[in-house]
Write an enzyme that holds these catalytic residues in place. Structure first.
Site, PDB file in Angstrom:
ATOM      1  N   TYR A 230      25.861  34.328  28.405  1.00 43.22           N
ATOM      2  CA  TYR A 230      25.733  33.949  29.805  1.00 43.22           C
ATOM      3  C   TYR A 230      27.098  33.932  30.487  1.00 43.22           C
ATOM      4  CZ  TYR A 230      21.115  31.996  28.501  1.00 43.22           C
ATOM      5  OH  TYR A 230      19.838  31.808  28.038  1.00 43.22           O
TER       6      TYR A 230
ATOM      7  N   GLU B  92      21.704  38.149  30.297  1.00 45.07           N
ATOM      8  CA  GLU B  92      22.116  36.817  30.743  1.00 45.07           C
ATOM      9  C   GLU B  92      23.405  36.816  31.561  1.00 45.07           C
ATOM     10  OE1 GLU B  92      20.158  34.563  30.807  1.00 45.07           O
ATOM     11  OE2 GLU B  92      18.716  34.909  29.201  1.00 45.07           O
TER      12      GLU B  92
ATOM     13  N   HIS C 272      16.366  36.693  36.930  1.00 44.28           N
ATOM     14  CA  HIS C 272      15.872  37.486  35.802  1.00 44.28           C
ATOM     15  C   HIS C 272      14.788  38.479  36.230  1.00 44.28           C
ATOM     16  CE1 HIS C 272      17.725  36.465  32.027  1.00 44.28           C
ATOM     17  NE2 HIS C 272      17.571  35.165  32.196  1.00 44.28           N
TER      18      HIS C 272
ATOM     19  N   GLU D 161      12.049  33.230  31.709  1.00 52.30           N
ATOM     20  CA  GLU D 161      11.801  34.101  32.846  1.00 52.30           C
ATOM     21  C   GLU D 161      10.534  34.923  32.727  1.00 52.30           C
ATOM     22  OE1 GLU D 161      14.739  36.229  30.010  1.00 52.30           O
ATOM     23  OE2 GLU D 161      14.387  34.204  30.752  1.00 52.30           O
TER      24      GLU D 161
ATOM     25  N   ASP E 297      18.077  34.105  17.144  1.00 53.39           N
ATOM     26  CA  ASP E 297      18.120  32.701  17.566  1.00 53.39           C
ATOM     27  C   ASP E 297      19.397  32.011  17.091  1.00 53.39           C
ATOM     28  OD1 ASP E 297      15.737  32.761  18.923  1.00 53.39           O
ATOM     29  OD2 ASP E 297      14.544  31.943  17.281  1.00 53.39           O
TER      30      ASP E 297
ATOM     31  N   HIS F  52      18.356  30.913  38.585  1.00 56.10           N
ATOM     32  CA  HIS F  52      18.666  31.720  37.399  1.00 56.10           C
ATOM     33  C   HIS F  52      17.432  32.493  36.927  1.00 56.10           C
ATOM     34  CE1 HIS F  52      20.913  32.646  33.668  1.00 56.10           C
ATOM     35  NE2 HIS F  52      19.706  32.591  33.105  1.00 56.10           N
ATOM     36  N   GLU F  53      16.315  31.788  36.754  1.00 51.71           N
ATOM     37  CA  GLU F  53      15.120  32.460  36.240  1.00 51.71           C
ATOM     38  C   GLU F  53      14.594  33.480  37.240  1.00 51.71           C
ATOM     39  OE1 GLU F  53      14.773  32.059  33.232  1.00 51.71           O
ATOM     40  OE2 GLU F  53      15.968  30.231  33.068  1.00 51.71           O
TER      41      GLU F  53
END
Length: 677
Positions: free
Chosen positions: A440, A374, A355, A327, A432, A351-352
């Site tokens: 999400y 998210e 953001h 995003e 990560d 979705h992006e």
């Protein structure tokens, strides 16, 4: 901008935490240690040890910067892209404001594998040292000041640097790795803590600054800012370089710093949107994205408030990009797998785009509260889709797909794993490693639960309030709770409903949340087709062929004609959860008769490959090789490697070795960890 009330902070202070993490203090009584990352007793001399430096992070445990003392107000990146050397070189100028009552004499910044040659503070050479590396967070850069800086005063720090071959934020592609094989390509991916491998910074979402980009490159450049009208409009010759300028007037965290350069052309896909991509892919990208982008924007604005970033553009990257989308403000970086030639995967853009409010304007204060980015974004994405289709069933349809992804992630980690909580402990850990669908989908389900609890109409009044209160700021889960309770304090019915929320369970209990009663009307046709395939598994052993089946079901291409691409995804997901896998012959039959084996929609072909691998159908291995050698999106790469490891671990290791240079460093590291398990 509305400021939270005193009641807000009193409620926040009273919140309990079951995990034993220290409770954040009310801001009204907040002392300097609120954002303390370093407490140092050493003199400002060079040293090679952190023995005299104590890490004491407050909200973000994944930064080594002392952002309790300093805040980045503005960042200017003056960088040259050197394709032959595969590095960025130049300088970064940080305007840092002192925010402590005591005079600040040391600055600590995040770095990772950077080559730093010199540093100036207010135009004069400064004393500095790179302290020993602290995995996985890099090497703190300590800058010593000649005199203390009083609160609210600023300093200008110029850092001369070059990235190195160990940079984890950049991927360099040879011409052969691009779609048209003409020119090299470079792109960045800084989330979660990889910006520090491009330039020294306060690499935490709890700090935001405005940005200027002055980027020199022989090929066109994209950045997460508004392009200067003076930028070159014609692709220069690769033997010469041009200057590309971008400005980001809204403060953003370091992880939203974004650069890309390569054989890039653009075309308009809406009144305030363009798509950028390789020349040979431009037509397909325009066809895929032009029908929905502006509609998505308008739908989002109706749910929240007007779009703040002036332009919403999409850069469709080469296939090694590890995510569906990133995003980055102004320019979403997107995977080419969304270009499926059936417009079935453009929900990634919804979705992006969402953001732009959740994550970019209003950010999680640390990656321990990633669900605030998210979960909210997934919630808004599904509200956008419901608005576009004019039917809430579409939201539940997407949520059912998401529930499958959630259950898969929980099964993969284990139901009691720390990373299956809504609020996770990342102290000493790499964010990560925690990346999955859980923030999400568990985050979405929490917001969906709250909406159902207090009523959609009332919840809709809270949405713009929340994004107004926290616009341009960062928050944690306790801020979110207090904001919600504060907003409805005068509404007795809602207050009584919220009093029954088990916040501790939602925040800290691992595993799956309660499953909502989703509307299944749109998934039912897919379920019914899966049930018919199940009759084949019930009447045959896994090794039986389709010719010996006593089931009355005879698969035919027309079976899936009434199903949309996403309904076919639900069908394939359902097949993956059958009590007994398909036989190898039936898996091969499905791939052939429904054309999944050759589909250009990777959502379909990758799931069919998982089904075939699960069934032990080795005839799918050519398709698996093709996907793992041409798609770098972790959503597809990781499950395929996981399924292939169960069937043929040696082949999985061989394919990874073959394709390791194709994968982005983040994806490569994740698969390497998986192969070592």
């Amino acid at each position: 901008m509305t400021r939270p009330s005193a009641w807000f902070y009193a409620q926040k202070f009273l919140l309990k935490r079951l995990s034993g993490i220290a409770l954040p203090k009310p801001k009204s009584i907040l002392s300097a240690q609120r954002h303390s990352s370093f407490v140092t007793t050493s003199s400002p001399k060079r040293h090679d040890s952190m023995a005299n430096t104590t890490i004491n992070p407050p909200r973000d445990p994944n930064t080594l910067s002392n952002y309790n003392n300093w805040r980045t107000a503005h960042t200017t990146a003056n960088l040259e892209i050197l394709f032959e050397e595969q590095r960025l070189s130049g300088n970064v100028v940080l305007t840092l404001k002192s925010i402590t009552h005591a005079e600040s004499k040391e600055i600590f910044l995040d770095t990772s594998y950077l080559d730093i040659s010199a540093i100036k503070v207010n135009g004069r050479s400064a004393e500095w040292a790179l302290l020993p590396r602290r995995e996985p967070y890099g090497s703190p850069l300590r800058i010593s000041l000649d005199t203390g800086i009083a609160a609210e005063q600023t300093v200008e720090v110029v850092i001369y640097l070059s990235t190195t071959s160990s940079c984890t934020a950049l991927q360099w592609l040879t011409p052969a790795q691009t779609s048209n094989k003409r020119h090299p390509y470079m792109f960045s991916q800084c989330q979660a803590i990889h910006a520090r491998s491009i330039f020294p910074c306060q690499d935490t979402p709890d700090v935001k600054s405005t940005f200027d980009f002055n980027i020199t490159s022989p090929l066109p450049v994209i950045a997460s800012g508004i392009a200067s009208p003076a930028n070159p409009t014609v692709t220069p010759a690769p033997s010469t370089s041009s200057l590309y300028k971008f400005h980001q007037p809204l403060p953003i965290p370091a992880y939203l710093f974004a650069l890309a350069s390569g054989d890039i052309v653009t075309s308009r896909i809406g009144p305030r949107s363009i798509v950028a991509t390789s020349p040979d892919q431009l037509s397909a990208c325009v066809d895929e994205l032009s029908a929905d982008t502006e509609s998505f924007l308008q739908a989002a604005e109706q749910i929240v408030y007007p779009y703040a970033w002036q332009q919403y553009n999409v850069l469709v990257l080469p296939p090694s990009f590890p995510y569906g989308g990133m995003e980055n403000p102004i320019f979403t970086f997107a995977t080419p797998t969304i270009i499926s030639h059936d417009r079935q995967n453009v929900d990634v853009i919804a979705h992006e785009l969402a953001h732009s409010w959740s994550g970019n304007l209003v950010s999680n204060a640390s990656w321990e509260h990633f669900w605030l980015n998210e979960g909210w974004t997934t919630y808004l994405e599904r509200r956008i889709q419901a608005s576009i289709h004019g039917n809430d069933a579409w939201r539940d349809f997407s949520a059912i797909i998401g529930w499958k992804a959630l259950t898969d992630s929980v099964e993969q980690f284990g139901h009691d794993h720390e990373f299956t909580k809504l609020i996770i402990d990342l102290k000493g850990k790499d964010p990560d490693d925690a990346f999955s669908s859980i923030p999400y989908e568990k985050g979405f389900n929490f917001l969906y639960y709250l909406e159902k609890l207090i009523g959609k109409d009332r919840f809709d009044t809270f949405i713009p309030h929340y994004f107004t209160v926290w616009k341009g700021k960062s928050l944690d889960s306790y801020d979110f709770k207090a904001t919600l309770l504060d907003f409805f304090v005068g509404d007795k019915a809602v207050t009584e409903s919220l009093a029954g929320v088990d916040w501790d369970t939602w925040f800290y209990k691992p595993g799956l949340p309660p499953k909502p009663d989703f509307d299944t009307s749109l998934v039912q046709p897919a379920y019914e087709l899966a049930d018919r395939w199940q009759t084949l598994t019930e009447t045959n052993s896994p090794s039986s062929s389709s010719s010996s089946s006593s089931s009355s079901f005879k698969p035919h291409p027309s079976d899936i004609h009434p199903l949309s691409g996403n309904q076919q995804v639900v069908f394939l997901e359902r097949i993956l959860t059958l009590p007994q896998p398909l036989s190898p012959a039936h898996a091969a039959l499905m791939g052939t008769i429904y054309s999944f084996q050759t589909s250009r929609n990777v959502e379909l072909s990758s799931r069919w490959c998982q089904i075939a691998l699960q069934a032990g159908d080795r005839s799918c291995l050519d398709a698996v090789r093709g996907l793992l050698g041409s798609v770098g999106r972790m959503k597809f790469v990781r499950p395929l490697f996981r399924a292939l490891m169960r069937l043929d671990r040696g082949l999985a290791e061989q394919l990874f070795d073959t394709n390791r240079d194709f994968y982005h460093p983040i994806c490569r590291a994740m698969v390497e960890k998986m192969l070592r398990e």
